[in-house]
Design a protein around this motif. Sequence first.
Motif, mmCIF file in Angstrom:
data_model
loop_
_atom_site.group_PDB
_atom_site.id
_atom_site.type_symbol
_atom_site.label_atom_id
_atom_site.label_comp_id
_atom_site.label_asym_id
_atom_site.label_seq_id
_atom_site.Cartn_x
_atom_site.Cartn_y
_atom_site.Cartn_z
ATOM 1 N N HIS A 448 -26.292 23.481 -18.179
ATOM 2 C CA HIS A 448 -26.869 23.493 -16.859
ATOM 3 C C HIS A 448 -26.420 24.694 -16.129
ATOM 4 C CE1 HIS A 448 -28.232 19.099 -17.441
ATOM 5 N NE2 HIS A 448 -27.264 19.222 -18.368
ATOM 6 N N CYS A 449 -27.055 25.520 -15.573
ATOM 7 C CA CYS A 449 -26.545 26.392 -14.612
ATOM 8 C C CYS A 449 -27.241 26.387 -13.416
ATOM 9 C CB CYS A 449 -27.141 27.865 -15.381
ATOM 10 S SG CYS A 449 -26.614 29.354 -14.315
ATOM 11 N N GLU A 450 -26.474 26.603 -12.497
ATOM 12 C CA GLU A 450 -27.196 26.415 -10.991
ATOM 13 C C GLU A 450 -28.117 27.419 -10.752
ATOM 14 O OE1 GLU A 450 -24.282 25.543 -7.712
ATOM 15 O OE2 GLU A 450 -24.119 23.537 -8.562
ATOM 16 N N THR A 451 -27.930 28.672 -11.387
ATOM 17 C CA THR A 451 -28.927 29.729 -11.107
ATOM 18 C C THR A 451 -30.035 29.747 -11.825
ATOM 19 O OG1 THR A 451 -26.792 31.084 -11.127
ATOM 20 C CG2 THR A 451 -28.845 32.162 -10.454
ATOM 21 N N CYS A 452 -29.809 29.624 -13.295
ATOM 22 C CA CYS A 452 -30.760 29.604 -14.243
ATOM 23 C C CYS A 452 -31.686 28.310 -14.445
ATOM 24 C CB CYS A 452 -30.464 30.214 -15.548
ATOM 25 S SG CYS A 452 -29.358 31.597 -15.226
ATOM 26 N N GLY A 453 -31.037 27.156 -14.160
ATOM 27 C CA GLY A 453 -31.565 25.788 -14.574
ATOM 28 C C GLY A 453 -30.840 25.268 -15.761
ATOM 29 N N ALA A 489 -19.610 29.254 -19.942
ATOM 30 C CA ALA A 489 -20.455 30.454 -19.316
ATOM 31 C C ALA A 489 -21.975 30.546 -19.682
ATOM 32 C CB ALA A 489 -19.918 31.965 -19.811
ATOM 33 N N CYS A 490 -22.757 30.510 -18.525
ATOM 34 C CA CYS A 490 -24.193 30.402 -18.686
ATOM 35 C C CYS A 490 -24.713 31.658 -19.802
ATOM 36 C CB CYS A 490 -24.676 30.468 -17.394
ATOM 37 S SG CYS A 490 -26.554 31.119 -17.667
ATOM 38 N N PRO A 491 -25.341 31.229 -20.866
ATOM 39 C CA PRO A 491 -25.708 32.170 -21.740
ATOM 40 C C PRO A 491 -26.583 33.118 -21.247
ATOM 41 C CG PRO A 491 -26.511 30.091 -22.570
ATOM 42 C CD PRO A 491 -25.820 29.918 -21.217
ATOM 43 N N ASN A 492 -27.283 32.974 -20.016
ATOM 44 C CA ASN A 492 -28.389 33.714 -19.583
ATOM 45 C C ASN A 492 -27.713 34.695 -18.411
ATOM 46 O OD1 ASN A 492 -30.956 34.268 -19.278
ATOM 47 N ND2 ASN A 492 -31.289 32.903 -17.632
ATOM 48 N N CYS A 493 -27.021 34.190 -17.365
ATOM 49 C CA CYS A 493 -26.388 34.908 -16.467
ATOM 50 C C CYS A 493 -24.850 35.409 -16.409
ATOM 51 C CB CYS A 493 -26.766 34.269 -14.993
ATOM 52 S SG CYS A 493 -26.010 32.899 -14.827
ATOM 53 N N GLY A 494 -24.265 34.429 -17.263
ATOM 54 C CA GLY A 494 -22.893 34.603 -17.605
ATOM 55 C C GLY A 494 -22.123 33.825 -16.394
HETATM 56 ZN ZN ZN Z 1 -27.105 31.024 -15.668
#
Ligand code: ZN
Length: 868
Positions: A448-453, A489-494
Amino acid sequence: ADRYDAPTREKHWQQAWELKSLFEASEDDQRPKYYVLEMFPYPSGRIHMGHVRNYTMGDVVARYMRARGHNVLHPMGWDAFGLPAENAAIERGVHPAKWTYDNIATMRGQLKSMGLSLDWSRELATCDVEYYHQQQKLFLDMLAAGLVDRKTRKVNWDPVDKTVLANEQVIDGRGWRSGALVEQREQPEWVFKITDYAEDLLDALQDLDRWPEKVRLMQANWIGRSEGLIVRFETIEGTAPEDFATIEVFTTRPDTLFGAAFLAIAPDHKLARAIASTDRDSQAFIDECHHHGTSAAELETLEKKGFDTGVRVAHPVIEGAELPVYIANFILMEYGTGAIFGCPAHDQRDLEFARAYDRPVTPVVLPPGEDPSTFEIGEEAYTGDGVMINSDFLDGLAMADAKIAMADRLAARTSDGAPQGVRKTEFRLRDWGISRQRYWGCPIPMIHCETCGIVPVPADDLPVKLPDDVSFDVPGNPLDHHPTWKTVACPNCGGIARRETDTMDTFVDSSWYFARFCSPRASVPTDTNAVGYWLPIDQYIGGVEHAILHLLYSRFFTRAMHKTGHVTIDEPFRGLFTQGMVTHETYKDADGKWLLPEEVTLRDGKAVQVKTGAPVTVGAVESMSKSKKNVVDPDNIIGAYGADTARWFMLSDTPPERDIEWTAGGVEGAHRFLQRVWRLVGEAADKGAAPGTPAPVESGTEAEALRRAAHKAVAGVTGAIEKLRFNTAVARSTSWPTRSRLRCRASAKQSEDDLKFAMREAAQLLARIAAPMVPHLAEECWALLGNEGLVAEQPWPEADSALLTEDTVTIAVQVNGKRRDELTIARDASKEDIEAAALGLENVTRAIGGRKIKKVVIVPQRIVNVVA
Ligand code: ZN
Ligand code: ANZ
């Protein structure tokens, strides 16, 4: 020795099998494959008698098919995730992993002591990282294929244990462990879209012709296809909130529309919410509804309650008629449209509701033989068939025709451009919620990433391993309050993100283990060649308690694995057998405390306590359960009598699908019988012919009768095992030891060699046909008879068909019209032969007593009368 020392000898034979790796399977195109599997156990601590029964049956099939020349796969593993391990952690402070693996070690030893022909090289536990790593890959593939969803669902929430409870864990509205009043909560969870396959899972049941009819029916009901109609009711202007110009209901009984007395909507229906947002009383009612469990069964028995919303709708076919709209506690949001029209005369729930809220009860279906002018509804709604009354254009029609007529009428009418009725097929089956707020399960590989969902864990980052250092001191999910595990770490945005802390329902683990057994060490979920070769399972055996969920989930999962390229089949289990349970008498002492069977004995025909002699109350025969203490530990039985006795008992007398009652007497009997077999084979080894002696046996002799009995046993056992009639197989293989009494009555006519040959042959055959059932004793007998190698390596014997047809007859022999003896002789024996045989009988000579024989009357195949 004059006794077969089973416990010691069994170990010896188990080692002999292991030394030759006899049961390790590998793909082999030269032989037909056969995959037999018993439902794998949960490692609860020790095996119980239910396991013994289940695995014995599977082992008979495995050993038999192997002897028949099949390449048999018969693996074993552990359904090792789940709540009891966490409970042990909470109660005793042992780590779930330690508890689980210790139990596995114990139970593996116990299973090995049963002498099962298992390929232990393929053993797996679902809690092995190696296993759940592959499961996480499957999850990601299913996600990519659109088979995973995230849905907000109502769950039972235990506010003390801070955990979601399954419906079965809610007892009288309280949490089963904490005793706290359960709350209903909305919670997002991961679901598998099993409903995408509802139709297919239902239709394909037809082809499962090697499944019990009962199980197919249970699955069909669970999937629950309903052909019905969505009916649109228009709200009366000014009574409903904005945006609610119509209310849609789902009905399977459009024929009863003229008997409609109200509309009812679920407490979570969006109209109910809209009303509650401005009306405190309705909100209070909705809150009250949330104190019940979420199961349909519970809603069924509930006292029917409703809240009149003030909203009114127009009756679709009765000009000018209006119906009130209630929020009602017995309407499920998850079925149909979450709204119904109630017809009290023909639905019991609606009737109870109508009586409580004073709505009219108008019968519209007249039961056969009733008079329309006097027919009334009392305490019970009439749900049967009949002829339509009080229904305008439907009057006089049969119910089925009325359904069609009403559906057609509503489909043809439009309001605001949309038809008032649309045919719709509904399924009772819900999507499969797999989220569990637990530690001891397979982590769901999401972030779960706050930025990427919500983003999936990249396949390269798998496995998402469970942390070892967890604490069970605080209620709730240990993964949630672990200090570091969640942070990732978010795999998308880090950026800093949070791991999903839900783990998968353990039913996911058991939905594909059978496929994993084909290539248990592969670095992909399934090896294409291996699953292509072994699947589907030819014979699956397990308890009927899994008739619905486990089997349905596995059928779905196989389809999902097909779609994602991991298998090429849809149906995992070609044959299914559900065995009955093991039962035992129950015992209580004077204080009403349960007693173990081993604490009870019979003295002068009365049940008393072994230690004190105090009287014991003998209760009902019930399925073995720890709570009633009516359990017998397989270890004790195997230790005292050997595994073969336990196996033999489990297979004998009772048909395998029925419950079997375990009794001390029955076990003793089985044990004595096996000892007797061993002695008889020993005698045959001593007195019988040497191995390899050919000896055509003369017909009409006792030796021939023995041969016939032995070959009949072969045919009988073969047919019985083929049909999984294990009790019949046991009964048929016992005929030789009974028949072998004949050896003492060797008649003058037969040669000593014939008898020797027949004895040896019968003993040899017995060892081979008994091998699937009592494999250790069979090896012992095989060796006693001086054979090379192991019986487990022998092909299955063929019965000699010439010996199966009955070509002897038994005829009575009289002396002066009085019956003195009988004679078994070839059907086509000549009169001279019959006369000679009759006069050779001892009883006949005695009866003649030296008198002169005047005449011998012979009616061939019937009777001989000696007149003296
Ligand atoms: Zn992210
Ligand atoms: C009117 C009616 C009249 C109904 C009658 C039955 C008898 P199955 O067969 O299980 O599909 N229903 C529909 N949605 C519901 C929901 N969300 N919660 C509770 N009940 C619901 O059942 C279909 C019937 O169950 C439907 O047909 C509906 O009531 C009710 F004499 O419509 B019936």
